[in-house]
Design a protein around this motif. Structure first.
Motif, short mmCIF file in Angstrom:
data_model
loop_
_atom_site.label_atom_id
_atom_site.label_comp_id
_atom_site.label_asym_id
_atom_site.label_seq_id
_atom_site.Cartn_x
_atom_site.Cartn_y
_atom_site.Cartn_z
N HIS A 32 9.32 7.24 -6.23
CA HIS A 32 8.51 6.06 -5.23
C HIS A 32 7.48 5.35 -6.04
O HIS A 32 7.45 4.02 -6.18
CB HIS A 32 7.74 7.12 -4.19
N GLY A 57 11.19 3.62 -1.54
CA GLY A 57 11.25 4.52 -0.61
C GLY A 57 12.47 5.42 -0.53
O GLY A 57 12.21 6.55 -0.18
N ASN A 100 9.09 3.99 3.37
CA ASN A 100 9.31 5.32 2.58
C ASN A 100 10.59 5.75 2.92
O ASN A 100 11.66 5.29 2.52
CB ASN A 100 7.99 6.02 3.44
N ASP A 101 10.89 6.97 3.54
CA ASP A 101 12.15 7.66 3.70
C ASP A 101 12.95 6.78 4.47
O ASP A 101 12.79 5.87 5.43
CB ASP A 101 12.05 8.85 4.43
N THR A 114 8.42 2.65 7.42
CA THR A 114 6.94 2.02 6.50
C THR A 114 5.89 3.02 6.91
O THR A 114 5.66 3.78 7.95
CB THR A 114 6.95 0.76 6.79
N ASN A 151 9.03 9.40 7.90
CA ASN A 151 9.80 10.24 6.84
C ASN A 151 11.09 10.78 7.36
O ASN A 151 11.88 9.84 7.67
CB ASN A 151 8.70 11.60 6.45
#
Length: 304
Positions: A32, A57, A100-101, A114, A151
């Motif tokens: 990341h 991400g 992110n994920d 986000t 996530n």
């Protein structure tokens, strides 16, 4: 069952988002804060990477070629061979957030969320993140908002339920999912770690389903990946790792019976690194007696 470190300190800053590509029999994952996409080949032990211009991400392959990734506030297409990066969408303009994920649903849409600036205490995270869906026609829409740390994502085998983790409140949610439209509704809490011991239960992070219908969740700061009953959230069993900051997991290997697990050493205190020098490594678990599903790819059109 055995836990092995396959790449020591693999991600230099923050390992996340493992995705087994069963077309190439390689593992994609991201660093990341290292702003990199990695591709690990277990046959040769080669770990190649592409460095981009912002935090990364997630990464998922596109069936029509290349990769879809969340880079900073942008969804981009990456051509691994030419290193060409094409911006598809930018989100959250005016907010201090980043992707992110992310993961693809069974129909081939990309879902990605986000999060705001990290806080020393995760519970203090501002709820300014959102969850987005990139449809197969290339359009993007917001599916959720008010998220602390977007996530893990996963879908039930019948395709009627979507599971989603917000790590800030330490919760995993279940939604009714319409496969034809991608609409989500009727959110309920399946896992709630709020109020539980952090060293024992941690913060739910990345996750994946096995073919028996159970869900495997990496619990950040607990040293564990736990297998849960997705209906009740009950912990069926857990695996402990020689690193406290476990971030995500996926099934891989040629038979999809190996669990790959990422971790981070980002801002790990010196004393913790001395006790857990494998923090930030890539791990593999064998002998679990279960298998996972082939990971979904983005089924939309991609830039030429």
């Amino acid at each position: 069952m055995s836990v092995e470190c396959v790449l020591k300190n693999a991600a230099k800053l923050h390992g996340e988002g493992p995705h087994w590509d069963d077309v190439t029999n390689t593992l994609l994952y991201v660093d990341h804060y290292g702003k990199a996409i990695h591709r690990y080949n277990p046959e040769t032990n080669a770990d190649d990477k592409i460095v981009l211009d912002s935090t990364v991400g997630f990464v998922v392959p596109a069936s029509k070629g290349g990769l879809i990734a969340g880079v900073g506030q942008c969804l981009v297409h990456v051509d691994w061979d030419t290193k060409k990066v094409t911006k598809l969408h930018q989100v959250d303009q005016g907010l201090e957030t980043s992707f992110n994920d992310g993961k693809c649903d069974p129909q081939g849409r990309v879902w990605a969320g986000t999060w705001g600036p990290p806080k020393p205490n995760i519970l203090d995270m501002k709820r300014i993140g959102s969850l987005y869906c990139l449809d197969k026609d290339g359009s993007l829409h917001k599916a959720e908002q008010g998220i602390g740390i977007s996530n893990g994502l996963a879908w039930s085998s019948d395709g009627k339920s979507m599971y989603y983790i917000d790590s800030a409140p330490r919760q995993m949610y279940k939604y009714d999912f319409d496969p034809s439209t991608g609409k989500i509704e009727n959110r309920s809490v399946v896992i709630d770690n709020s109020g539980k011991s952090v060293p024992e239960f941690g913060y739910p992070d990345g996750m994946t389903f096995d073919t028996k219908g159970n869900i495997w969740v990496a619990h950040f700061l607990s040293k564990k990946v736990m297998c849960h009953d997705p209906k009740t959230g009950e912990v069926l069993h857990s695996i402990e790792f020689p690193a406290t900051r476990i971030t995500s997991c996926c099934f891989g290997g040629k038979n999809l019976d190996e669990l790959y697990v990422t971790s981070t050493d980002y801002e790990v205190p010196e004393e913790e690194m001395k006790e857990y020098p494998l923090s930030g490594s890539l791990f593999r678990v064998k002998g679990l007696g279960v298998k996972g599903y082939s990971a979904n790819m983005y089924e939309g059109n991609v830039p030429a």
